[in-house]
Design an enzyme around this catalytic site. Structure first.
Site, PDB file in Angstrom:
ATOM      1  N   GLU A   1       0.800  -1.227   0.000  1.00 33.60           N
ATOM      2  CA  GLU A   1       0.000   0.000   0.000  1.00 33.60           C
ATOM      3  C   GLU A   1       0.834   1.279   0.000  1.00 33.60           C
ATOM      4  O   GLU A   1       1.036   1.915   1.038  1.00 33.60           O
ATOM      5  CB  GLU A   1      -0.957   0.009   1.198  1.00 33.60           C
TER       6      GLU A   1
ATOM      7  N   GLU B   1      -5.521  -8.581   0.516  1.00 27.76           N
ATOM      8  CA  GLU B   1      -6.228  -8.280   1.768  1.00 27.76           C
ATOM      9  C   GLU B   1      -7.689  -7.997   1.459  1.00 27.76           C
ATOM     10  O   GLU B   1      -8.001  -7.327   0.472  1.00 27.76           O
ATOM     11  CB  GLU B   1      -5.674  -7.018   2.467  1.00 27.76           C
TER      12      GLU B   1
HETATM   13  C1  PNW Z   1      -4.653  -1.912   5.352  1.00 27.19           C
HETATM   14  N1  PNW Z   1      -7.661   3.874   5.170  1.00 27.19           N
HETATM   15  O1  PNW Z   1      -4.527  -0.596   5.735  1.00 27.19           O
HETATM   16  C2  PNW Z   1      -3.325  -2.481   5.803  1.00 27.19           C
HETATM   17  O2  PNW Z   1      -2.578  -3.111   4.814  1.00 27.19           O
HETATM   18  C3  PNW Z   1      -3.401  -3.283   7.057  1.00 27.19           C
HETATM   19  O3  PNW Z   1      -2.176  -3.254   7.689  1.00 27.19           O
HETATM   20  C4  PNW Z   1      -4.549  -2.778   7.914  1.00 27.19           C
HETATM   21  O4  PNW Z   1      -4.579  -3.352   9.178  1.00 27.19           O
HETATM   22  C5  PNW Z   1      -5.817  -3.058   7.147  1.00 27.19           C
HETATM   23  O5  PNW Z   1      -5.804  -2.426   5.883  1.00 27.19           O
HETATM   24  C6  PNW Z   1      -7.081  -2.624   7.876  1.00 27.19           C
HETATM   25  O6  PNW Z   1      -7.075  -1.260   8.082  1.00 27.19           O
HETATM   26  C7  PNW Z   1      -5.358   0.454   5.544  1.00 27.19           C
HETATM   27  O7  PNW Z   1      -7.847   4.598   6.161  1.00 27.19           O
HETATM   28  C8  PNW Z   1      -5.581   1.287   6.635  1.00 27.19           C
HETATM   29  O8  PNW Z   1      -8.182   4.142   4.045  1.00 27.19           O
HETATM   30  C9  PNW Z   1      -6.337   2.413   6.504  1.00 27.19           C
HETATM   31  C10 PNW Z   1      -6.869   2.720   5.269  1.00 27.19           C
HETATM   32  C11 PNW Z   1      -6.654   1.884   4.183  1.00 27.19           C
HETATM   33  C12 PNW Z   1      -5.894   0.758   4.329  1.00 27.19           C
END
Ligand code: PNW
Length: 484
Positions: A202, A390
């Site tokens: 990401e 994911e």
């Molecule tokens: C992903 N947002 O993160 C990550 O790859 C993980 O580590 C995380 O735990 C999982 O999604 C759940 O959140 C994100 O705010 C975290 O848009 C936040 C965002 C997007 C992806």
């Protein structure tokens, strides 16, 4: 409880945790005639890979054990006011000590694969230079334990926990080069047994969210010009990582990335709106996936950024566009798009206030995103293979006195997403596997321990793991290779 006693307690609890995972399922009892009368019509292709995903800083703990150096997330989470409740990943799920328990959780689910990440600063405490042998030893043990249980590891090299010692962090081109060296070292030491790697996780979260919005480590709010350059160093690191992994591999390996591409769902499934989602996918991912797949910054992005556009050195894009064996996308939530007369031919529609979401407000529920995410990436760039690296959600889980967690909302979310995954597979898109986020509740970054994403509940005081209803549901999906 202080950290040390929490960890000790965790070690004691390890045996009990493994027990919890093998307790009799409450819902999937295989009652007489249970299967004979039901055919979902939604079987996945033979060989489809089911897995779970985690990340090092979110589960390992052991933050100071055996020579691990600090990462930017250690620094950030220990800075007052940066995370929910001041929560840190010092202990997290203590998988650093409880990894055998966690492999048993995976085994009980019946997954074929497990996506995990490596803590760069456990292996290179300073980010570069002298490696820490105890660091790679830990990953050797985890990999061997997975293989002994017939679970194929898919390893992410970088899931946001940048070694704090790397001066300038992602503001420095040196960091991209250091990532290449780190990737080479991992390939030399693990590729005799690990055959599947992802470079980065990401881009937008460790670039924009860390350096422009300040919501994630290192928590800076820099001007756009700096951010564009940081984004460039992110994708450059990916490219150098692909090359280094391949150049140092002990045998054939498959290399990809895990990218949270922005995904767009058409407001209705008609030709004009569908083509609008494709335009949106290409433009809105311009700094990251589009650049990786096309080997350039598209004109629209360069025009939008104007004087803030990144400085690109000769050879950068040759590395960045290194051919990939697979493209992994992390998908949680999309935007809706319609065709329009606007400059780029589409409009991203604002959601009404009543739009439903999961426990994390940003996870707005639109299960079609799994189908459209796969379809648009495939139609635009034709990757050889795709994975959902994911997908999952938070829920306000409650552990009942009998040890059960009946997370029907998570099952609702997952089932509907997996149905859309099935649609993509059934239409012949080369989607080869699905990694559910996450194996167990863990450290949810700035949200600390307040948001649970696991299909196993973790009592963060005892570190004991309990399978939720969603774990039973997932075990049935995997066993039957179909939507249940
Ligand atoms: C992903 N947002 O993160 C990550 O790859 C993980 O580590 C995380 O735990 C999982 O999604 C759940 O959140 C994100 O705010 C975290 O848009 C936040 C965002 C997007 C992806």
């Amino acid at each position: 409880m202080n950290d040390l006693s929490r960890r000790k307690f965790g070690q004691i609890a390890a045996g009990a945790a493994a027990l919890a995972s093998t307790s009799l399922p409450r819902f999937a009892l295989g009652r007489a005639g249970g299967d004979a009368d039901h055919d979902s019509g939604r079987k996945f292709p033979d060989g489809f890979l089911w897995g779970c995903a985690t990340a090092a800083y979110q589960i390992e703990g052991g933050a100071k054990d055996d020579g691990r150096g600090p990462s930017v997330w250690d620094v950030f989470s220990h800075t007052p006011g940066k995370t929910h409740n001041g929560d840190t990943g010092d202990v997290a799920d203590d998988s650093y000590h409880l990894y055998k328990t966690d492999v048993q959780l995976l085994k009980n689910l019946g997954v074929q694969t497990y996506r995990m990440s490596i803590s760069w600063s456990r292996v290179f405490p300073e980010g570069k230079g002298k490696p820490n042998p105890a660091g790679i030893d830990y990953y050797n043990r985890v990999v061997d334990e997975l293989l002994a249980n017939n679970i194929t590891p898919y390893i992410t090299l970088f899931h946001w926990d940048l070694p704090a010692a790397l001066e300038g962090g992602w503001r420095s081109r040196e960091t991209s080069l250091a990532f290449g060296d780190y990737a080479a070292y991992i390939s030399q030491h693990l590729s005799d047994r690990v055959k599947h790697f992802m470079t980065t996780n990401e881009f937008v979260c460790f670039t924009d969210l860390g350096y422009q919005i300040g919501q994630f480590a290192p928590g800076l709010k820099l001007p756009l010009k700096d951010v564009c350059q940081i984004r460039h160093y992110g994708i450059l690191a990916h490219g150098l990582g692909v090359q280094a992994l391949r150049a140092n591999a002990k045998g054939p390996i498959e290399v990809g990335l895990a990218e949270n591409a922005q995904v767009f769902v058409p407001v209705m499934e008609t030709g004009e709106h569908i083509s609008a989602t494709q335009k949106a996918t290409r433009l809105m991912n311009a700094p990251f996936l589009t650049a990786v797949m096309e080997g350039k910054y598209i004109d629209e992005y360069l025009a939008q950024m104007g004087p803030n556009a990144p400085k690109v050195e000769p050879g950068d894009f040759a590395a960045i566009s290194s051919p990939l064996d697979f493209v992994g996308v992390n998908i949680y939530t999309p935007d809706y798009v319609s065709a329009s007369d606007s400059k780029y031919g589409f409009t991203v529609e604002k959601r009404p206030a009543s739009y439903p979401h999961m426990y994390s407000p940003w996870i707005e529920i639109a299960p079609e995103c799994l189908y459209w995410g796969i379809r648009n990436v495939c139609d635009l760039w034709h990757p050889k293979k795709m994975f959902i690296t994911e997908n999952g959600c938070s829920s306000s889980d409650v552990l009942k006195p009998d040890g059960s967690v009946v997370d029907i909302d998570r099952v609702m979310y997952l089932r509907n997403h997996v149905m859309n995954l099935h649609r993509a597979a059934a239409e012949g898109y080369p989607i080869k596997g699905y990694f559910l986020w996450s194996l167990l509740d863990n450290y949810e970054w700035a949200d600390g321990y307040s948001k649970r994403f696991g299909i196993h509940y973790v009592d963060f005081k005892t570190l004991k793991r309990y399978p939720k209803l969603s774990a039973e549901w997932y075990r049935e999906v995997i066993k039957r290779n179909e939507v249940v």
